[in-house]
Every structure is written in C-alpha cells, then in structure tokens.
Motif scaffolding. Structure first.
Motif, short mmCIF file in Angstrom:
data_model
loop_
_atom_site.label_atom_id
_atom_site.label_comp_id
_atom_site.label_asym_id
_atom_site.label_seq_id
_atom_site.Cartn_x
_atom_site.Cartn_y
_atom_site.Cartn_z
N GLY A 1 0.80 -1.21 0.00
CA GLY A 1 0.00 0.00 0.00
C GLY A 1 0.83 1.26 0.00
O GLY A 1 2.04 1.23 -0.23
N MET A 2 0.14 2.34 0.28
CA MET A 2 0.77 3.65 0.29
C MET A 2 0.45 4.36 1.60
O MET A 2 -0.67 4.24 2.11
CB MET A 2 0.26 4.47 -0.89
CG MET A 2 0.68 3.90 -2.22
SD MET A 2 -0.01 4.74 -3.65
CE MET A 2 0.40 6.43 -3.35
N MET A 3 1.44 5.09 2.11
CA MET A 3 1.27 5.84 3.34
C MET A 3 1.34 7.33 3.05
O MET A 3 2.17 7.79 2.27
CB MET A 3 2.37 5.48 4.34
CG MET A 3 2.30 6.27 5.63
SD MET A 3 3.69 5.96 6.75
CE MET A 3 3.25 4.35 7.36
N LYS A 4 0.48 8.09 3.69
CA LYS A 4 0.49 9.55 3.61
C LYS A 4 0.79 10.08 5.00
O LYS A 4 0.07 9.79 5.96
CB LYS A 4 -0.86 10.07 3.11
CG LYS A 4 -1.04 11.56 3.22
CD LYS A 4 -0.15 12.31 2.27
CE LYS A 4 -0.45 13.80 2.34
NZ LYS A 4 0.58 14.62 1.82
N GLY B 1 -7.19 -2.96 3.33
CA GLY B 1 -7.00 -2.51 4.70
C GLY B 1 -6.78 -1.01 4.78
O GLY B 1 -6.41 -0.36 3.81
N PHE B 2 -7.04 -0.48 5.97
CA PHE B 2 -6.83 0.93 6.28
C PHE B 2 -6.13 1.01 7.63
O PHE B 2 -6.41 0.23 8.52
CB PHE B 2 -8.16 1.68 6.39
CG PHE B 2 -9.00 1.62 5.16
CD1 PHE B 2 -8.76 2.48 4.10
CD2 PHE B 2 -10.03 0.70 5.05
CE1 PHE B 2 -9.54 2.42 2.96
CE2 PHE B 2 -10.81 0.63 3.91
CZ PHE B 2 -10.56 1.49 2.86
N SER B 3 -5.21 1.94 7.76
CA SER B 3 -4.53 2.16 9.02
C SER B 3 -4.38 3.65 9.25
O SER B 3 -4.33 4.44 8.31
CB SER B 3 -3.13 1.53 9.01
OG SER B 3 -3.18 0.17 8.76
N GLY B 4 -4.26 4.01 10.49
CA GLY B 4 -3.99 5.39 10.84
C GLY B 4 -3.29 5.44 12.18
O GLY B 4 -3.42 4.51 12.99
N GLY B 5 -2.52 6.48 12.40
CA GLY B 5 -1.84 6.58 13.66
C GLY B 5 -0.90 7.76 13.72
O GLY B 5 -1.00 8.69 12.92
N VAL B 6 0.03 7.67 14.66
CA VAL B 6 0.99 8.75 14.90
C VAL B 6 2.36 8.14 15.15
O VAL B 6 2.49 7.15 15.86
CB VAL B 6 0.58 9.59 16.13
CG1 VAL B 6 1.63 10.65 16.45
CG2 VAL B 6 -0.77 10.23 15.92
N VAL C 1 -3.32 3.04 3.27
CA VAL C 1 -4.32 2.21 2.60
C VAL C 1 -3.56 1.11 1.86
O VAL C 1 -2.49 1.35 1.30
CB VAL C 1 -5.22 3.03 1.64
CG1 VAL C 1 -4.42 3.70 0.56
CG2 VAL C 1 -6.32 2.18 1.05
N ASN C 2 -4.08 -0.13 1.92
CA ASN C 2 -3.40 -1.22 1.23
C ASN C 2 -4.40 -2.17 0.58
O ASN C 2 -5.56 -2.22 0.96
CB ASN C 2 -2.46 -1.96 2.19
CG ASN C 2 -3.15 -2.49 3.41
OD1 ASN C 2 -4.35 -2.63 3.45
ND2 ASN C 2 -2.39 -2.78 4.44
N ILE C 3 -3.91 -2.90 -0.42
CA ILE C 3 -4.70 -3.93 -1.10
C ILE C 3 -3.81 -5.15 -1.29
O ILE C 3 -2.58 -5.06 -1.28
CB ILE C 3 -5.27 -3.46 -2.46
CG1 ILE C 3 -4.14 -3.06 -3.40
CG2 ILE C 3 -6.25 -2.34 -2.28
CD1 ILE C 3 -4.61 -2.78 -4.81
#
Length: 93
Positions: free
Chosen positions: A21-24, A62-67, A39-41
């Motif tokens: 996936g890709m991270m922003k 999938g989706f991820s978020g954090g710090v 976000v990943n596939i």
C-alpha cells in the motif's frame, strides 16, 4: 448444523495477509510528531485443517492510521490502529 459448527470451532485455522500500500504522512509544525494514514490492497489466505475444507485465497484491503513520534534520530514510537479484511462475505468476493 450444530455438530458441524462445533467441529469447525475446534479445527485448527490459519489466516494470513499479503498486502502492499501507500502511506500519507501529514506534516505538522513539530517535525518529531507525524500523523499518518495508510491504505493497502492484496490477498488473504485462510485454511481450516479439517477434512472436507480447502484453503482459500481472497482479495483483501485494509486501512490504518496513527501517529509516529521521534524520540531522537534513531528511536521513535509508533501508535497505529488497523482494519484489514477480505472482500468475500460482504458481496465483493
């Protein structure tokens, strides 16, 4: 039936994901603090180790978020929440 459900409940089960996936990263005024979204596939593999069932591959996302917080140049802390799921069972698989 209930007998079949009890057998599957006790059967060995494996599940794994292969995704990319890709991270922003969202820049803040403090360069040591970095909120991010990912976000990943990919694919999901699952297998019941029980006679009569075959292994299965399915499209997954999938989706991820954090710090991320950098303590120094080499050490940091990352806190993340993740949702990852196969698409079958929700009308897409």
């Amino acid at each position: 039936d209930n007998v079949g459900n009890r057998i599957l409940a006790n059967a060995p089960y494996t599940q794994g994901y292969i995704t990319g996936g890709m991270m922003k990263i969202f820049p803040l005024s403090n360069p040591d603090l970095m909120p991010f979204f990912l976000v990943n596939i990919g694919a999901m593999h699952r297998n019941f180790s029980y006679s009569g069932f075959q292994q299965e591959w399915a499209f997954a996302y999938g989706f991820s978020g954090g710090v991320k917080y950098l303590l120094n140049e080499r050490v940091g802390i990352r806190v993340q929440a993740r949702v990852q799921a196969p698409t079958n069972g929700i009308g897409l698989g």
